[in-house]
Write an enzyme that holds these catalytic residues in place. Structure first.
Site, short mmCIF file in Angstrom:
data_model
loop_
_atom_site.label_atom_id
_atom_site.label_comp_id
_atom_site.label_asym_id
_atom_site.label_seq_id
_atom_site.Cartn_x
_atom_site.Cartn_y
_atom_site.Cartn_z
N THR A 1 0.82 -1.21 0.00
CA THR A 1 0.00 0.00 0.00
C THR A 1 0.86 1.27 0.00
OG1 THR A 1 -1.49 1.27 1.43
CG2 THR A 1 -0.12 -0.33 2.52
N ASP A 2 0.27 2.36 -0.48
CA ASP A 2 0.94 3.66 -0.40
C ASP A 2 1.05 4.15 1.04
OD1 ASP A 2 -1.78 4.11 -0.02
OD2 ASP A 2 -1.97 5.69 -1.54
N GLU A 3 0.23 3.55 1.93
CA GLU A 3 0.18 4.07 3.31
C GLU A 3 1.50 3.86 4.05
OE1 GLU A 3 -3.47 3.55 5.40
OE2 GLU A 3 -4.60 3.22 3.57
N LYS B 1 2.15 -3.31 7.34
CA LYS B 1 2.42 -3.50 5.91
C LYS B 1 3.87 -3.10 5.61
CE LYS B 1 -0.02 -4.67 3.01
NZ LYS B 1 -0.41 -6.01 2.50
N TYR C 1 -1.93 -0.48 10.99
CA TYR C 1 -2.07 -1.15 9.69
C TYR C 1 -0.87 -0.86 8.80
CZ TYR C 1 -3.36 -1.68 4.77
OH TYR C 1 -3.34 -1.99 3.42
P1 NAD Z 1 -9.78 -7.44 2.18
O1 NAD Z 1 -9.79 -7.01 3.61
O2 NAD Z 1 -10.99 -7.19 1.35
O3 NAD Z 1 -9.48 -9.01 2.08
C1 NAD Z 1 -8.44 -9.62 2.78
C2 NAD Z 1 -8.58 -11.13 2.57
O4 NAD Z 1 -7.51 -11.78 3.26
C3 NAD Z 1 -9.89 -11.72 3.13
O5 NAD Z 1 -10.46 -12.59 2.19
C4 NAD Z 1 -9.44 -12.47 4.37
O6 NAD Z 1 -10.27 -13.58 4.69
C5 NAD Z 1 -8.03 -12.89 3.99
N1 NAD Z 1 -7.17 -13.13 5.15
C6 NAD Z 1 -6.98 -12.30 6.22
N2 NAD Z 1 -6.13 -12.85 7.08
C7 NAD Z 1 -5.75 -14.04 6.54
C8 NAD Z 1 -4.85 -15.07 6.97
N3 NAD Z 1 -4.19 -14.98 8.13
N4 NAD Z 1 -4.67 -16.13 6.16
C9 NAD Z 1 -5.35 -16.23 4.98
N5 NAD Z 1 -6.22 -15.30 4.55
C10 NAD Z 1 -6.41 -14.22 5.32
O7 NAD Z 1 -8.50 -6.79 1.55
P2 NAD Z 1 -8.27 -6.06 0.13
O8 NAD Z 1 -8.84 -4.69 0.20
O9 NAD Z 1 -8.69 -6.97 -0.93
O10 NAD Z 1 -6.69 -5.91 0.14
C11 NAD Z 1 -5.86 -6.94 -0.41
C12 NAD Z 1 -4.41 -6.53 -0.26
O11 NAD Z 1 -4.20 -5.28 -0.93
C13 NAD Z 1 -3.96 -6.32 1.18
O12 NAD Z 1 -2.66 -6.84 1.32
C14 NAD Z 1 -3.95 -4.82 1.35
O13 NAD Z 1 -3.00 -4.40 2.31
C15 NAD Z 1 -3.58 -4.36 -0.05
N6 NAD Z 1 -4.07 -3.02 -0.39
C16 NAD Z 1 -5.41 -2.75 -0.37
C17 NAD Z 1 -5.85 -1.49 -0.74
C18 NAD Z 1 -7.32 -1.15 -0.77
O14 NAD Z 1 -7.66 0.01 -1.06
N7 NAD Z 1 -8.23 -2.08 -0.53
C19 NAD Z 1 -4.93 -0.50 -1.10
C20 NAD Z 1 -3.58 -0.80 -1.09
C21 NAD Z 1 -3.15 -2.08 -0.75
P1 TYD Z 2 -10.78 4.01 4.00
O1 TYD Z 2 -11.74 3.67 2.93
O2 TYD Z 2 -10.98 3.44 5.36
O3 TYD Z 2 -9.34 3.68 3.44
P2 TYD Z 2 -7.88 4.10 4.02
O4 TYD Z 2 -8.01 4.46 5.44
O5 TYD Z 2 -7.10 2.85 3.81
O6 TYD Z 2 -7.41 5.25 3.17
O7 TYD Z 2 -10.77 5.59 4.16
C1 TYD Z 2 -10.54 6.44 3.05
C2 TYD Z 2 -10.55 7.85 3.57
O8 TYD Z 2 -11.88 8.16 4.02
C3 TYD Z 2 -9.65 8.07 4.76
O9 TYD Z 2 -9.07 9.37 4.66
C4 TYD Z 2 -10.59 8.00 5.95
C5 TYD Z 2 -11.88 8.54 5.39
N1 TYD Z 2 -13.12 7.97 5.98
C6 TYD Z 2 -14.14 8.81 6.40
O10 TYD Z 2 -14.04 10.06 6.30
N2 TYD Z 2 -15.27 8.27 6.93
C7 TYD Z 2 -15.43 6.92 7.08
O11 TYD Z 2 -16.49 6.46 7.60
C8 TYD Z 2 -14.38 6.06 6.62
C9 TYD Z 2 -14.51 4.57 6.75
C10 TYD Z 2 -13.24 6.63 6.07
#
Ligand code: NAD
Ligand code: TYD
Length: 361
Positions: free
Chosen positions: A135-137, A165, A161
């Site tokens: 992630t960019d975070e 990561k 989080y």
């Molecule tokens: P998500 O929370 O929707 O899904 C995570 C999945 O991982 C779930 O299916 C869960 O059951 C599984 N999981 C969790 N713990 C586990 C374990 N110990 N063993 C096996 N499976 C397990 O997540 P997402 O949004 O699809 O994100 C996927 C990846 O992308 C993550 O690594 C996240 O850090 C990264 N990422 C997500 C975003 C975003 O905006 N969603 C942005 C940047 C990076």
């Molecule tokens: P989120 O979707 O939780 O993703 P991330 O924290 O990984 O960026 O949040 C996106 C942005 O929206 C973040 O700046 C937090 C804000 N946010 C709200 O303002 N209200 C909400 O209820 C949630 C869940 C997030």
């Protein structure tokens, strides 16, 4: 036949990736290892349950015996590692599972990969065998005039989080430097699109706006994120698997940086247009500024020059088009939404995260 072990394939991005990659590549078999936490949902892939090139195993990435068995039994040549705890707010209220899965889980997976590829000598000539989704975070927060994140930006995570990561990224890189395990990493921005669990900003806003519930905006709503449509992200991962260089990191972003409040307002406008016969219109009246997230990063921005130049990738779906598609998808999948929204653990999460939050204005 390529045999790819996907971890976390029942989550949001993982399920989109599995569908995307199977549709595009006849010569790929997917083995999906997912623990089915609250965020994992087998319904996300119900349309491919009968597909011969897809096999699902419920299990934890910390279960080394299971991972070892899967690598051997299926002759896995690539691991694409999505599994993680992913919600910043949950990490603030309970960091332990983030350490267990994101740090220890990644470590255990790397150890099994090292044993399989290097000690058992599975295949020394492959370009990438372990792709890590990050992630960019991990880069922390940008000031108003700071340059966008690039592959050279120092790590400065703010939340449990992002710290977990960051730790996993460092481990992945160390396995390349120390053991020569061929790894690649992508650090991408906020994804959005179909099948995103409705705790994240975009799906939560869609759901609440449909039901006439308050739309919680943290702080002043001027925090800036870069938004990446999930299919664009899947295409970037596919390219890195095909053409990426082992040991390299690629920044992946959507090339847009709106403040959060604009995202919420856009969703309201789209819903007012698609569902005008409602007592909640204009839905912007539902917006409620609430107490900010502790340690809330102010701004993210992505410099995608490297992946553009080296792999020819750039996002294809604009934020406007992606938001419209996403809102339509949720409207067409209300059963999927209801199956989650009515779960006691989901309702419990909403109460825990929002009931104690003071109003901001
Ligand atoms: P998500 O929370 O929707 O899904 C995570 C999945 O991982 C779930 O299916 C869960 O059951 C599984 N999981 C969790 N713990 C586990 C374990 N110990 N063993 C096996 N499976 C397990 O997540 P997402 O949004 O699809 O994100 C996927 C990846 O992308 C993550 O690594 C996240 O850090 C990264 N990422 C997500 C975003 C975003 O905006 N969603 C942005 C940047 C990076
Ligand atoms: P989120 O979707 O939780 O993703 P991330 O924290 O990984 O960026 O949040 C996106 C942005 O929206 C973040 O700046 C937090 C804000 N946010 C709200 O303002 N209200 C909400 O209820 C949630 C869940 C997030």
């Amino acid at each position: 036949m390529k045999n790819i072990l996907v971890t976390g394939g029942c989550g949001f991005i993982g399920s989109n990736f599995i569908r995307f990659i199977l549709q595009k590549n006849a010569g790929i078999r997917i083995i999906n290892l997912d623990a089915l936490t609250y965020a994992g949902n087998r319904e996300n892939l119900s349309d491919i349950q009968g597909e011969k090139r897809y096999t699902f195993f419920q299990g934890d990435i910390n279960n080394t015996a299971l991972v070892r068995k899967l690598l051997k039994e299926f002759g896995v040549d690539t691991i694409v590692h999505f599994a993680a705890e992913t919600h910043v707010d949950r990490s603030i209220l309970g960091p332990e599972s983030f350490i267990q899965t994101n740090i220890l889980g990644t470590y255990h997976l790397l150890e099994e990969a090292r044993r399989w590829w290097i000690e058992e000598g599975f295949d020394r000539n492959i370009k990438t065998c372990f792709h890590h989704i990050s992630t960019d975070e991990v880069f922390g927060s940008l000031g108003p005039d700071d340059k966008a994140f690039s592959e050279n930006t120092p790590y400065a995570p703010s939340s449990p989080y992002s710290a977990s990561k960051a730790a996993s990224d460092h481990l992945v890189r160390a396995y390349f430097q120390t053991y020569g395990l061929p790894v690649t990493i992508t650090n991408c921005s906020n994804n959005y699109g179909p099948f995103q669990f409705p705790e994240k900003l975009i799906p939560l806003t869609i759901l609440n706006a449909l039901k006439g519930k308050a739309l919680p905006v943290y702080g002043d709503g001027k925090q800036v994120r870069d938004w990446l449509y999930v299919e664009d992200h899947c295409r970037a991962i596919e390219l890195v698997l095909q053409e990426g260089t082992a040991g390299e990191t690629y920044i992946v972003g959507g090339n847009n940086q709106p403040p959060n409040i604009n995202i919420v307002q856009s969703i309201c406008r789209i819903l007012d247009c698609l569902r005008p016969d409602s007592s909640f219109t204009p839905r912007t009246s539902l917006i409620q500024y609430v107490e900010d997230r502790p340690g809330h990063d102010r701004r993210y921005a992505m410099d995608i020059t490297k992946i553009q130049r080296e792999l020819g990738w750039q996002p294809a779906i604009s934020l406007d088009a992606g938001l419209l598609q996403t809102v339509k998808w949720y409207l067409e999948h209300l059963d999927w939404v209801d199956n989650i929204a009515t779960r006691p653990d989901y309702q419990g999460w909403l109460a825990k995260n929002y009931n104690q939050r003071g109003k901001n204005r």
